[in-house]
Scaffold this active site. Structure first.
Site, PDB file in Angstrom:
ATOM      1  N   THR A   1     -39.191 -13.726  -5.439  1.00 27.26           N
ATOM      2  CA  THR A   1     -38.674 -14.164  -4.137  1.00 27.26           C
ATOM      3  C   THR A   1     -37.303 -13.567  -3.838  1.00 27.26           C
ATOM      4  O   THR A   1     -37.073 -13.024  -2.755  1.00 27.26           O
ATOM      5  CB  THR A   1     -38.575 -15.703  -4.117  1.00 27.26           C
ATOM      6  OG1 THR A   1     -39.868 -16.249  -4.375  1.00 27.26           O
ATOM      7  CG2 THR A   1     -38.091 -16.195  -2.775  1.00 27.26           C
ATOM      8  N   VAL A   2     -36.387 -13.651  -4.804  1.00 30.91           N
ATOM      9  CA  VAL A   2     -35.033 -13.144  -4.567  1.00 30.91           C
ATOM     10  C   VAL A   2     -35.029 -11.620  -4.544  1.00 30.91           C
ATOM     11  O   VAL A   2     -34.356 -11.003  -3.705  1.00 30.91           O
ATOM     12  CB  VAL A   2     -34.052 -13.675  -5.629  1.00 30.91           C
ATOM     13  CG1 VAL A   2     -32.660 -13.096  -5.413  1.00 30.91           C
ATOM     14  CG2 VAL A   2     -34.004 -15.200  -5.583  1.00 30.91           C
TER      15      VAL A   2
ATOM     16  N   VAL B   1     -19.011   0.136   2.570  1.00 34.12           N
ATOM     17  CA  VAL B   1     -18.739   0.868   1.322  1.00 34.12           C
ATOM     18  C   VAL B   1     -18.633   2.380   1.502  1.00 34.12           C
ATOM     19  O   VAL B   1     -18.247   3.082   0.569  1.00 34.12           O
ATOM     20  CB  VAL B   1     -19.805   0.536   0.251  1.00 34.12           C
ATOM     21  CG1 VAL B   1     -19.819  -0.951  -0.042  1.00 34.12           C
ATOM     22  CG2 VAL B   1     -21.197   1.014   0.666  1.00 34.12           C
TER      23      VAL B   1
ATOM     24  N   LYS C   1     -28.480 -18.086 -13.635  1.00 35.87           N
ATOM     25  CA  LYS C   1     -27.593 -19.172 -14.076  1.00 35.87           C
ATOM     26  C   LYS C   1     -27.808 -19.542 -15.530  1.00 35.87           C
ATOM     27  O   LYS C   1     -26.864 -19.874 -16.242  1.00 35.87           O
ATOM     28  CB  LYS C   1     -27.776 -20.400 -13.185  1.00 35.87           C
ATOM     29  CG  LYS C   1     -29.173 -20.964 -13.233  1.00 35.87           C
ATOM     30  CD  LYS C   1     -29.379 -22.092 -12.271  1.00 35.87           C
ATOM     31  CE  LYS C   1     -30.841 -22.481 -12.196  1.00 35.87           C
ATOM     32  NZ  LYS C   1     -31.705 -21.443 -11.617  1.00 35.87           N
TER      33      LYS C   1
ATOM     34  N   GLU D   1     -22.239 -14.318  -8.510  1.00 43.03           N
ATOM     35  CA  GLU D   1     -22.058 -15.306  -7.444  1.00 43.03           C
ATOM     36  C   GLU D   1     -23.337 -16.088  -7.156  1.00 43.03           C
ATOM     37  O   GLU D   1     -23.308 -17.298  -6.918  1.00 43.03           O
ATOM     38  CB  GLU D   1     -21.587 -14.605  -6.162  1.00 43.03           C
ATOM     39  CG  GLU D   1     -21.423 -15.524  -4.959  1.00 43.03           C
ATOM     40  CD  GLU D   1     -20.308 -16.535  -5.140  1.00 43.03           C
ATOM     41  OE1 GLU D   1     -20.621 -17.739  -5.228  1.00 43.03           O
ATOM     42  OE2 GLU D   1     -19.135 -16.125  -5.202  1.00 43.03           O
TER      43      GLU D   1
ATOM     44  N   GLY E   1     -43.017 -25.847  -2.372  1.00 42.28           N
ATOM     45  CA  GLY E   1     -42.328 -24.794  -3.101  1.00 42.28           C
ATOM     46  C   GLY E   1     -40.882 -25.098  -3.421  1.00 42.28           C
ATOM     47  O   GLY E   1     -40.159 -24.250  -3.949  1.00 42.28           O
TER      48      GLY E   1
ATOM     49  N   GLU F   1     -40.734 -26.681  -8.974  1.00 41.79           N
ATOM     50  CA  GLU F   1     -41.646 -25.908  -9.813  1.00 41.79           C
ATOM     51  C   GLU F   1     -42.810 -26.788 -10.287  1.00 41.79           C
ATOM     52  O   GLU F   1     -42.743 -28.021 -10.229  1.00 41.79           O
ATOM     53  CB  GLU F   1     -40.903 -25.372 -11.045  1.00 41.79           C
ATOM     54  CG  GLU F   1     -39.714 -24.492 -10.722  1.00 41.79           C
ATOM     55  CD  GLU F   1     -40.094 -23.142 -10.176  1.00 41.79           C
ATOM     56  OE1 GLU F   1     -41.271 -22.732 -10.378  1.00 41.79           O
ATOM     57  OE2 GLU F   1     -39.245 -22.498  -9.535  1.00 41.79           O
TER      58      GLU F   1
ATOM     59  N   ASP G   1     -30.751 -27.843 -14.706  1.00 41.44           N
ATOM     60  CA  ASP G   1     -30.356 -26.761 -13.811  1.00 41.44           C
ATOM     61  C   ASP G   1     -28.936 -27.002 -13.291  1.00 41.44           C
ATOM     62  O   ASP G   1     -28.089 -26.103 -13.311  1.00 41.44           O
ATOM     63  CB  ASP G   1     -31.352 -26.666 -12.648  1.00 41.44           C
ATOM     64  CG  ASP G   1     -30.928 -25.682 -11.580  1.00 41.44           C
ATOM     65  OD1 ASP G   1     -31.172 -24.482 -11.764  1.00 41.44           O
ATOM     66  OD2 ASP G   1     -30.341 -26.112 -10.563  1.00 41.44           O
TER      67      ASP G   1
ATOM     68  N   LYS H   1     -25.136 -24.894 -13.908  1.00 40.67           N
ATOM     69  CA  LYS H   1     -24.239 -24.489 -12.828  1.00 40.67           C
ATOM     70  C   LYS H   1     -22.862 -25.118 -12.982  1.00 40.67           C
ATOM     71  O   LYS H   1     -21.842 -24.474 -12.720  1.00 40.67           O
ATOM     72  CB  LYS H   1     -24.858 -24.867 -11.484  1.00 40.67           C
ATOM     73  CG  LYS H   1     -26.143 -24.097 -11.179  1.00 40.67           C
ATOM     74  CD  LYS H   1     -26.867 -24.654  -9.970  1.00 40.67           C
ATOM     75  CE  LYS H   1     -28.165 -23.909  -9.709  1.00 40.67           C
ATOM     76  NZ  LYS H   1     -28.947 -24.511  -8.596  1.00 40.67           N
TER      77      LYS H   1
END
Length: 429
Positions: free
Chosen positions: A13-14, A33, A105, A129, A187, A190, A201, A205
C-alpha cells in the site's frame, strides 16, 4: 545535477503511494531538489502479481542484491516491513554509501540506534518520519521545529486502529468484538490485530518519540503497555456519565532528568483536545518549557499520507546531497537513560468495583484509600439486582503508582469486594 536513482524495497500500500507521488509530483520535486527523481528498481516477492498500480515489469525484481549492489542507486526507500532481513538489507545499503528512508516503526524501535550509528559512520542519511503517525510531521517537528526547546511531555493517539474501535464503541454503543470485525472488514485492522489492540504498535512509536523528544535512548522494553481488548461498553458509558472519553494514549513524561513512557487505555476529560480526535486519525500533544502546548493532528496511516512523509524524507536526503552534508543530521542522545520508579509516577484513576451490598462496605473501601492518602474526585454507587451486589465507580485524586497498586491489592483481598471490573488512568485538561 544528475537524476537521483531510487531503489524501492516493497510494493504494498505505501510503496504504491510512493510511486504515485513521485510520478505525479515530478514537477514539484524538480523545483524542490533541482533534478529528476527516478525509481530504478523495486523489490517484490512475486513479479507476476496483479497490483493496484501499473508498474513496468522490468523495474521489478525479487532479488534484493540487484538493488543493494547497484552503484547507480543513490537512495533506498524501505516500505516492505519486517525486522530481521530488512535490517540486514539496510545495514548493507548504508555500508555501501546509500542513503535510507524507512517507514518501519518496528525496525526503528528495536534497532534504530544501531542503524543510525552505521549511517553516521558511513556518512549516510537515515530518515524515518513515516514510522510514527503516518502523514503527521511529528518527528521533524521535534527534531527541527522544537529543537531549541526542552520537551517535558508528549501524549497522544498514535494508533488509528484502536482509535477507530474506541470511537465506534463510544458513539454507537457497540461491543469491542463487533467493532473489531468491522475494522478488519474495512482494512483498518489486520487479520491478526494483536499488535494494534494490545498496544504494541503504539509502544514502538512512543519509544521512537521519547528517544527523540527527550534526547535519551528509550528501549521498547522501557514502555509500560496495556491494550484495549478488555474495554467494555459499560466502561465507556460510565466514563461518559462522568464527563470522560476513552482513548488509547501513548504517554511520555520527563521530570528533572527522569522519564516514564507508557501506553494504556485512558479516560480524557471531554474538553481535552485529544478527546475530539475521531476514527482512524492520530494526534500528538507536545509540551515544551518555552513553546508551551502544541498539537500535531492528521491521518495516521494510509497509502498517500504515509507515502507523503516518505517522499518528504527523500526530498531532505536529496537536499543534503546537493549541500554535501549527508550523515551529519543524526545527533546522539544527550542524556543517559533514567527511568522513574513507581513512587515517582502520578495519575488520577478510574475504578469500577463490584461489592457486597451491605452496610459498612463503602466505609471499608474508603479507609483503604485514606490510609494511602488518596481521596475521591467523583463517586457513583449503583445497585445490581442479582446476587445482592452493588457497583461502585470511583475517580481518585492524584496517586502514586506505588500507592495505587497497593490499594488495588488490598481491595482484591477484601472479602466484601467481589471483583475489580476495570481500572484506567484519568487525564483532565
Amino acid at each position: 545535477m544528475k537524476a537521483i536513482s531510487i531503489g524501492l524495497l516493497g510494493l504494498g500500500t505505501v510503496g504504491a503511494g510512493v510511486i504515485q507521488i513521485i510520478k505525479n509530483h515530478q514537477d514539484k520535486l524538480m523545483h524542490q531538489v533541482g533534478c529528476p527523481v527516478i525509481i530504478k528498481k523495486i523489490l517484490v516477492q512475486d513479479i507476476n502479481k496483479t497490483r493496484s498500480i501499473e508498474v513496468e515489469k522490468e523495474l521489478l525484481t525479487s532479488n534484493a542484491d540487484e538493488i543493494l549492489n547497484d552503484k547507480e542507486i543513490d537512495v533506498i526507500i524501505e516500505v516492505m516491513g519486517g525486522v530481521g532481513a530488512t535490517k540486514d538489507y539496510l545495514i548493507n545499503a548504508l555500508r555501501q554509501g546509500k542513503h535510507v528512508v524507512t517507514a518501519n516503526k518496528d525496525l526503528m524501535a528495536l534497532h534504530g540506534s544501531e542503524l543510525l550509528t552505521v549511517a553516521s559512520e558511513h556518512g549516510c542519511d537515515l530518515f524515518y518520519e513515516a514510522s510514527v503517525a503516518g502523514g503527521i510531521p511529528i518527528l521533524r517537528g521535534l527534531v527541527d521545529g522544537l529543537a531549541s526547546d526542552r520537551i517535558t511531555q508528549m501524549m497522544g493517539i498514535v494508533n488509528g486502529t484502536t482509535n477507530y474501535i474506541l470511537t465506534k464503541m463510544s458513539n454507537e454503543g457497540r461491543s469491542y468484538d463487533e467493532v473489531l470485525k468491522e475494522a478488519q472488514a474495512l482494512g483498518f485492522a489486520e487479520a491478526d490485530p494483536t499488535s494494534d489492540v494490545e498496544g504494541l504498535d503504539a509502544a514502538r512509536k512512543m519509544a521512537i518519540l521519547a528517544t527523540l523528544g527527550f534526547s535519551m535512548h528509550i528501549d521498547l522494553e522501557d514502555v509500560e503497555v496495556s491494550g484495549i481488548s478488555n474495554v467494555t461498553e459499560e466502561d465507556l458509558r460510565y466514563g461518559e456519565q462522568l464527563g470522560y472519553t476513552m482513548k488509547l494514549i501513548g504517554y511520555a513524561h520527563r521530570e528533572e532528568e527522569k522519564v516514564e513512557v507508557s501506553v494504556a487505555p485512558t479516560f480524557l476529560s471531554d474538553n481535552h483536545p485529544l478527546a475530539s480526535v475521531q476514527n482512524e486519525y492520530n494526534a500528538v500533544y507536545v509540551y515544551g518549557e518555552a513553546v508551551g502546548e502544541t498539537m500535531f493532528y492528521g491521518p495516521g496511516a494510509g497509502s498517500l499520507p504515509t507515502a507523503t512523509a516518505v517522499v518528504s524524507d527523500l526530498v531532505a536526503v536529496i537536499k543534503n546531497l546537493r549541500l554535501g552534508v549527508n550523515g551529519r543530521s543524526a545527533v546522539t542522545p544527550q542524556y543517559s537513560k533514567q527511568l522513574k520508579d513507581d513512587g515517582e509516577k502520578f495519575s488520577k484513576y478510574f475504578l469500577r468495583i463490584h461489592v457486597q451490598d451491605e452496610v459498612g462496605v463503602f466505609a471499608e473501601i474508603t479507609s483503604i484509600f485514606a490510609k494511602h492518602g488518596v481521596s475521591f474526585e467523583k463517586i457513583l454507587q449503583l445497585p445490581i439486582k442479582k446476587n445482592e451486589t452493588s457497583e461502585i465507580v470511583l475517580v481518585t485524586h492524584r496517586s502514586s503508582l506505588t500507592d495505587y497498586d497497593q490499594i488495588l491489592q488490598k481491595l482484591t483481598d477484601l472479602d466484601a469486594v467481589k471483583e475489580i471490573k476495570s481500572a484506567y488512568r484519568v487525564v483532565r485538561n
